[in-house]
Design an enzyme around this catalytic site. Structure first.
Site, PDB file in Angstrom:
ATOM      1  N   GLY A   8       7.000  -0.477   2.322  1.00 37.23           N
ATOM      2  CA  GLY A   8       5.592  -0.863   2.479  1.00 37.23           C
ATOM      3  C   GLY A   8       5.387  -2.266   1.944  1.00 37.23           C
ATOM      4  O   GLY A   8       4.336  -2.607   1.399  1.00 37.23           O
ATOM      5  N   GLN A  12      -0.714  -4.789   0.335  1.00 30.95           N
ATOM      6  CA  GLN A  12      -1.367  -5.547  -0.736  1.00 30.95           C
ATOM      7  C   GLN A  12      -0.449  -5.729  -1.950  1.00 30.95           C
ATOM      8  O   GLN A  12      -0.274  -6.835  -2.453  1.00 30.95           O
ATOM      9  CB  GLN A  12      -2.649  -4.824  -1.168  1.00 30.95           C
ATOM     10  CG  GLN A  12      -3.480  -5.585  -2.179  1.00 30.95           C
ATOM     11  CD  GLN A  12      -4.591  -4.727  -2.790  1.00 30.95           C
ATOM     12  OE1 GLN A  12      -4.529  -3.495  -2.771  1.00 30.95           O
ATOM     13  NE2 GLN A  12      -5.592  -5.375  -3.335  1.00 30.95           N
ATOM     14  N   TYR A 138      -5.841  11.755   0.310  1.00 29.88           N
ATOM     15  CA  TYR A 138      -5.080  10.721  -0.421  1.00 29.88           C
ATOM     16  C   TYR A 138      -4.868  11.166  -1.869  1.00 29.88           C
ATOM     17  O   TYR A 138      -3.743  11.137  -2.389  1.00 29.88           O
ATOM     18  CB  TYR A 138      -5.865   9.412  -0.352  1.00 29.88           C
ATOM     19  CG  TYR A 138      -5.323   8.264  -1.166  1.00 29.88           C
ATOM     20  CD1 TYR A 138      -4.086   7.704  -0.886  1.00 29.88           C
ATOM     21  CD2 TYR A 138      -6.078   7.707  -2.197  1.00 29.88           C
ATOM     22  CE1 TYR A 138      -3.608   6.635  -1.623  1.00 29.88           C
ATOM     23  CE2 TYR A 138      -5.614   6.636  -2.926  1.00 29.88           C
ATOM     24  CZ  TYR A 138      -4.378   6.095  -2.642  1.00 29.88           C
ATOM     25  OH  TYR A 138      -3.910   5.036  -3.361  1.00 29.88           O
ATOM     26  N   ILE A 168      -7.617  -2.502  -6.799  1.00 24.18           N
ATOM     27  CA  ILE A 168      -6.862  -3.719  -7.131  1.00 24.18           C
ATOM     28  C   ILE A 168      -7.462  -4.903  -6.396  1.00 24.18           C
ATOM     29  O   ILE A 168      -7.647  -4.857  -5.174  1.00 24.18           O
ATOM     30  CB  ILE A 168      -5.370  -3.545  -6.781  1.00 24.18           C
ATOM     31  CG1 ILE A 168      -4.791  -2.432  -7.665  1.00 24.18           C
ATOM     32  CG2 ILE A 168      -4.605  -4.844  -6.984  1.00 24.18           C
ATOM     33  CD1 ILE A 168      -3.388  -2.038  -7.309  1.00 24.18           C
TER      34      ILE A 168
HETATM   35  N1  SER Z   1      -7.754   1.514  -3.925  1.00 23.04           N
HETATM   36  C1  SER Z   1      -7.488   2.862  -3.502  1.00 23.04           C
HETATM   37  C2  SER Z   1      -8.487   3.300  -2.491  1.00 23.04           C
HETATM   38  O1  SER Z   1      -9.606   2.860  -2.551  1.00 23.04           O
HETATM   39  C3  SER Z   1      -7.541   3.786  -4.679  1.00 23.04           C
HETATM   40  O2  SER Z   1      -6.275   3.950  -5.196  1.00 23.04           O
HETATM   41  O3  SER Z   1      -8.170   4.117  -1.687  1.00 23.04           O
END
Ligand code: SER
Length: 304
Positions: A8, A12, A138, A168
């Site tokens: 991957g 990002q 997720y 992030i």
């Molecule tokens: N940045 C991720 C998301 O918003 C969270 O780990 O899915």
């Protein structure tokens, strides 16, 4: 010599890890299922991590001893196709684990997420190990991955290290399909002096972290003596917490005049099940983690 495989790699985090390892005495093989940019400063192989044989072959061919497994379908995209999200997030991790055991890989880094928490996790200030009932596919896959990491460490001594990343913040490389993405969208709108419609309501407090801290935390965790680590699932880490409204005011206080509207969509419910703030004191105690980038320092970087 460290010989690192990054999966991957064009996402990002991947871009930033590649930048970090560049010009160090480290061999890096980047893999992804997209075409790489022309100026990628490391070796690249097109590879789908769901193809176990191909990854196994690459690990052998390039004598890989460390893996950064960054493949993931993020929270908001995941809800559009839970079947695919589980498959990509979990089957790929299982493949990496199996290949790592069989090829005696020394260390694996695998990012987990604040998505592992849920409304029963005391969201105002989430401890390392509260009740965890994630509400997105997720989050479910990340929590399952944490359990898998813990299992393989106990049973096979596979050294998997992991962080529960908050949102992030990176400007050059965009995430995609996450719930915390609003912060990057608003910052980019501010940089371009265009107005912004936020998909979360103005009061939604979420934990965030500047990209340099995200990379630094992973490198630090990966370099510490394993004996110091008391957690073999995933460590809480954070930078600072902020709401869209507070961010808009911070931007305005820097003399940038943008109008922000709020039109919450399905991502609001996801955000409502995530932490407002995180207790990362165990990371501090075990491997010396503390963030460098406050909100102010992050915005200084973004608007420099
Ligand atoms: N940045 C991720 C998301 O918003 C969270 O780990 O899915």
């Amino acid at each position: 010599m460290e010989r690192i495989l990054i999966t991957g790699a064009l996402g990002q985090l991947g871009h930033e890890f590649i930048k970090y390892f560049n010009n160090k005495d480290i061999f890096v093989l980047a893999t992804d299922i997209k075409d790489p940019p022309k100026n990628l400063p490391c070796l690249f192989e097109f590879a789908d991590v769901l193809n176990k044989e191909r990854i196994d072959l690459l690990v052998k061919k390039y004598k890989i001893n460390t893996v950064y497994h960054l493949v993931a379908v993020l929270s908001a995209n995941g809800e559009k196709n839970p079947y695919n999200s589980w498959k990509v997030n979990m089957e790929s991790f299982q493949n990496i684990i199996e290949i790592s055991v069989n090829n005696k890989i020394k260390k694996v880094f695998w990012p987990s997420s604040i998505a592992v928490f849920g409304t029963e996790s005391n969201l105002d200030f989430v401890s390392q190990n509260p009740a965890m009932n994630p509400e997105t596919i997720y989050g479910v896959s990340k929590l399952a991955g944490e359990k898998l990491a813990n299992y393989y460490f106990n049973r096979f001594e596979l050294d998997i290290r992991s962080l529960r990343y908050p949102g992030i913040i990176s400007i050059d490389t965009l995430p995609g399909g996450g719930t915390t993405d609003y912060i990057i969208e608003m910052l980019n709108s501010a940089k371009n002096k265009s107005d912004y419609t936020c998909f979360l309501n103005k009061e939604t407090r979420l934990p965030m972290m500047y990209i340099d801290d995200a990379i630094e935390a992973a490198i630090k965790l990966m370099s510490v003596d394993r004996k110091k680590l008391t957690i073999s699932s995933s460590y809480n880490v954070t930078g600072f917490s902020i709401t869209p409204f507070e961010l808009a005011n911070e931007i305005k206080s820097r003399g940038i005049d943008i109008t922000v509207d709020y039109k919450p969509d399905f991502r609001q419910e996801i955000a409502n099940s995530w932490p407002k703030d995180i207790d990362d004191s165990i990371s501090n105690k075990d491997w010396g983690w503390s963030c460098n980038f406050s909100l102010k320092k992050t915005l200084d970087k973004v608007f420099n």
